[in-house]
Design a protein around this motif. Structure first.
Motif, PDB file in Angstrom:
ATOM      1  N   ARG A 222      90.986  52.256  42.275  1.00 35.12           N
ATOM      2  CA  ARG A 222      90.603  51.868  40.812  1.00 35.12           C
ATOM      3  C   ARG A 222      89.267  52.262  40.568  1.00 35.12           C
ATOM      4  N   THR A 223      88.982  53.643  40.687  1.00 29.69           N
ATOM      5  CA  THR A 223      87.819  54.271  40.270  1.00 29.69           C
ATOM      6  C   THR A 223      87.379  53.976  38.735  1.00 29.69           C
ATOM      7  N   LEU A 224      86.104  54.010  38.613  1.00 29.28           N
ATOM      8  CA  LEU A 224      85.651  54.194  37.144  1.00 29.28           C
ATOM      9  C   LEU A 224      85.084  55.277  36.625  1.00 29.28           C
ATOM     10  N   HIS A 225      85.316  55.762  35.501  1.00 21.20           N
ATOM     11  CA  HIS A 225      85.209  56.962  34.595  1.00 21.20           C
ATOM     12  C   HIS A 225      84.454  56.731  33.467  1.00 21.20           C
ATOM     13  N   TYR A 226      83.268  57.367  33.372  1.00 19.72           N
ATOM     14  CA  TYR A 226      82.239  56.906  32.432  1.00 19.72           C
ATOM     15  C   TYR A 226      82.740  57.886  31.017  1.00 19.72           C
ATOM     16  N   ARG A 227      82.873  57.048  29.731  1.00 26.97           N
ATOM     17  CA  ARG A 227      83.341  57.615  28.585  1.00 26.97           C
ATOM     18  C   ARG A 227      81.911  57.760  27.526  1.00 26.97           C
ATOM     19  N   GLY A 228      80.872  57.251  27.864  1.00 22.89           N
ATOM     20  CA  GLY A 228      79.684  57.148  27.119  1.00 22.89           C
ATOM     21  C   GLY A 228      79.745  56.064  26.232  1.00 22.89           C
ATOM     22  N   GLN A 229      78.706  55.835  25.715  1.00 24.58           N
ATOM     23  CA  GLN A 229      78.699  54.439  24.775  1.00 24.58           C
ATOM     24  C   GLN A 229      78.897  53.158  25.610  1.00 24.58           C
ATOM     25  N   GLY A 230      78.533  52.956  26.648  1.00 24.86           N
ATOM     26  CA  GLY A 230      78.602  51.778  27.572  1.00 24.86           C
ATOM     27  C   GLY A 230      80.149  51.415  27.956  1.00 24.86           C
ATOM     28  N   THR A 231      81.044  52.470  27.861  1.00 20.67           N
ATOM     29  CA  THR A 231      82.489  52.151  28.183  1.00 20.67           C
ATOM     30  C   THR A 231      82.846  53.054  29.218  1.00 20.67           C
ATOM     31  N   PHE A 232      83.797  52.266  30.092  1.00 21.34           N
ATOM     32  CA  PHE A 232      84.334  53.044  31.297  1.00 21.34           C
ATOM     33  C   PHE A 232      85.644  53.104  31.087  1.00 21.34           C
ATOM     34  N   MET A 233      86.450  54.136  31.655  1.00 19.01           N
ATOM     35  CA  MET A 233      87.817  54.055  31.599  1.00 19.01           C
ATOM     36  C   MET A 233      88.178  53.684  33.190  1.00 19.01           C
ATOM     37  N   ARG A 234      89.067  52.884  33.445  1.00 20.25           N
ATOM     38  CA  ARG A 234      89.316  52.380  34.767  1.00 20.25           C
ATOM     39  C   ARG A 234      90.648  53.518  35.170  1.00 20.25           C
ATOM     40  N   ALA A 235      90.617  53.842  36.558  1.00 19.22           N
ATOM     41  CA  ALA A 235      91.842  54.826  37.023  1.00 19.22           C
ATOM     42  C   ALA A 235      93.136  53.905  36.959  1.00 19.22           C
ATOM     43  N   GLY A 236      93.873  54.744  36.229  1.00 17.88           N
ATOM     44  CA  GLY A 236      95.339  54.155  35.924  1.00 17.88           C
ATOM     45  C   GLY A 236      96.152  54.515  37.096  1.00 17.88           C
ATOM     46  N   PRO A 237      97.589  54.145  36.982  1.00 16.72           N
ATOM     47  CA  PRO A 237      98.680  54.531  38.068  1.00 16.72           C
ATOM     48  C   PRO A 237      98.667  55.979  38.515  1.00 16.72           C
ATOM     49  N   GLU A 238      99.119  56.292  39.511  1.00 17.75           N
ATOM     50  CA  GLU A 238      99.661  57.762  39.995  1.00 17.75           C
ATOM     51  C   GLU A 238     100.934  58.236  39.588  1.00 17.75           C
ATOM     52  N   ILE A 239     100.912  59.426  39.223  1.00 15.97           N
ATOM     53  CA  ILE A 239     102.342  60.181  39.031  1.00 15.97           C
ATOM     54  C   ILE A 239     102.312  61.095  40.061  1.00 15.97           C
ATOM     55  N   ASP A 240     103.455  61.115  40.927  1.00 15.19           N
ATOM     56  CA  ASP A 240     103.580  62.238  41.954  1.00 15.19           C
ATOM     57  C   ASP A 240     104.508  63.160  41.392  1.00 15.19           C
ATOM     58  N   CYS A 241     104.083  64.469  41.144  1.00 18.83           N
ATOM     59  CA  CYS A 241     104.894  65.630  40.943  1.00 18.83           C
ATOM     60  C   CYS A 241     104.949  66.683  42.052  1.00 18.83           C
ATOM     61  N   LYS A 242     104.812  66.266  43.020  1.00 16.45           N
ATOM     62  CA  LYS A 242     104.728  67.183  44.328  1.00 16.45           C
ATOM     63  C   LYS A 242     106.120  67.987  44.152  1.00 16.45           C
ATOM     64  N   LYS A 243     107.309  67.474  43.843  1.00 13.77           N
ATOM     65  CA  LYS A 243     108.373  68.265  44.002  1.00 13.77           C
ATOM     66  C   LYS A 243     108.517  69.299  42.954  1.00 13.77           C
ATOM     67  N   ARG A 244     107.749  69.263  42.021  1.00 21.15           N
ATOM     68  CA  ARG A 244     107.681  70.380  41.101  1.00 21.15           C
ATOM     69  C   ARG A 244     106.638  71.560  41.044  1.00 21.15           C
ATOM     70  N   PHE A 245     105.800  71.135  42.250  1.00 18.85           N
ATOM     71  CA  PHE A 245     104.749  72.353  42.419  1.00 18.85           C
ATOM     72  C   PHE A 245     105.190  73.293  43.427  1.00 18.85           C
ATOM     73  N   LYS A 246     104.614  74.305  43.347  1.00 14.28           N
ATOM     74  CA  LYS A 246     104.797  75.511  44.583  1.00 14.28           C
ATOM     75  C   LYS A 246     104.048  75.086  45.384  1.00 14.28           C
ATOM     76  N   PRO A 247     104.498  75.195  46.884  1.00 13.57           N
ATOM     77  CA  PRO A 247     103.725  75.006  47.875  1.00 13.57           C
ATOM     78  C   PRO A 247     102.189  75.341  47.917  1.00 13.57           C
ATOM     79  N   GLU A 248     102.172  76.795  47.578  1.00 15.03           N
ATOM     80  CA  GLU A 248     100.655  77.042  47.502  1.00 15.03           C
ATOM     81  C   GLU A 248      99.799  76.751  46.319  1.00 15.03           C
ATOM     82  N   ASN A 249     100.378  75.801  45.616  1.00 18.05           N
ATOM     83  CA  ASN A 249      99.642  75.445  44.419  1.00 18.05           C
ATOM     84  C   ASN A 249      99.255  73.599  44.762  1.00 18.05           C
ATOM     85  N   LEU A 250      99.562  73.203  45.730  1.00 17.08           N
ATOM     86  CA  LEU A 250      99.243  71.661  46.034  1.00 17.08           C
ATOM     87  C   LEU A 250      97.693  71.461  46.294  1.00 17.08           C
TER      88      LEU A 250
END
Lengths: 183, 183
Positions: free
Chosen positions: A155-183
């Motif tokens: 749950r990393t922190l991502h700065y948005r400016g103005q004293g506000t952070f976005m907290r990392a949300g859930p993961e989405i696995d799209c591996k099956k839709r990637f070509k192997p060379e693009n992973l």
């Protein structure tokens, strides 16, 4: 909480940096260690692992990092929110940032700058190219050693400016839709 | 869904880019438009607004962007996950990426490359410095116009590698603990 980190393949560091988290940059110069927050960074190459970042020349860490030609990039998670905000709003003149925040220094293997034990991932860096520093304050680093604790969906922190952070949300696995060379 | 974007202050573009989202880069060259996905980027300066990014020279967009010296950086959200994955796993040779994905092109004001109407934020860019392109494939852009729709907590996508994205989570407001000069 201190993480037990293990050696991590340099070819995979992008998995922890490409999402754009706020990082804590540690330095060591003239027998003093320092910590700064940093959010302007990018991966630049897989092998060798190159990483670029902007460091404001007004920051006390700038000279230590520039002269020692080394640093460690540490990735904090939500548990360290207080420390991240405190470090971003204090100066080296205020005293030792490790002591002030309760963070503890761990030993790096290939640079003198310390790791932060309470960060789940730490990347030892050596200066690779400083030709962009004068004009853009942009440093290009070679990551020479990587330490990562196994954390599911950090749950990393991502700065948005103005004293506000976005907290990392859930993961989405799209591996099956990637070509192997693009992973 | 097409967003109604409004002009947005250039001094505040970091609020939409510093968190490290995957972006869609649009280009126009020799009467053809193209779209590519991109995740290796960083803010470099507030005023003028400078933004740096890595573009792989093997990508079809590379030549169009390099020769036209312009592009648009568009920020997609979770609603466009399918399109982001499709664009990252296809080639310009496969045909028009707008037609293939159903995304629609909007008119930019200061560059020829189109905006993507379905992205909530779009930033028109002109090449500012290409001295790092040969060695690092790293372009420095001046953002010359910004269009942003008012979206609370935009659910941007952040690439972790291995076909997996992190979705932006909730915001944490720490404004009160920041010194005004650090906001």
């Amino acid at each position: 909480m201190r993480f037990k980190k293990k050696d991590f393949p340099l070819t995979r560091v992008r998995e922890h940096l490409e999402t754009g988290p706020i990082v804590l940059v540690t330095s060591r110069h003239e027998r003093r260690s320092n910590i700064m927050t940093m959010g302007w960074h990018t991966m630049l190459q897989f092998t060798p692992a190159l990483f670029g970042c902007y460091i404001w020349e007004g920051n006390r860490s700038f000279r230590a990092i520039r002269e020692s030609r080394e640093c460690v990039i540490n990735v904090p998670t939500i548990e360290l929110l207080e420390q991240v905000v405190a470090i971003g709003n204090s100066h080296a003149e205020d005293g030792d940032k490790f002591a002030a925040t309760g963070l503890t220094a761990g030993k790096s293997q290939r640079v003198k700058a310390p790791l932060i034990n309470e960060c789940y991932a730490s990347f030892e860096c050596r200066l690779f190219d400083d030709r962009m520093v004068k004009k853009y304050s942009f440093f290009i680093w070679e990551i020479v050693n990587a330490h990562v604790a196994q954390v599911e969906e950090p749950r990393t922190l991502h700065y948005r400016g103005q004293g506000t952070f976005m907290r990392a949300g859930p993961e989405i696995d799209c591996k099956k839709r990637f070509k192997p060379e693009n992973l």
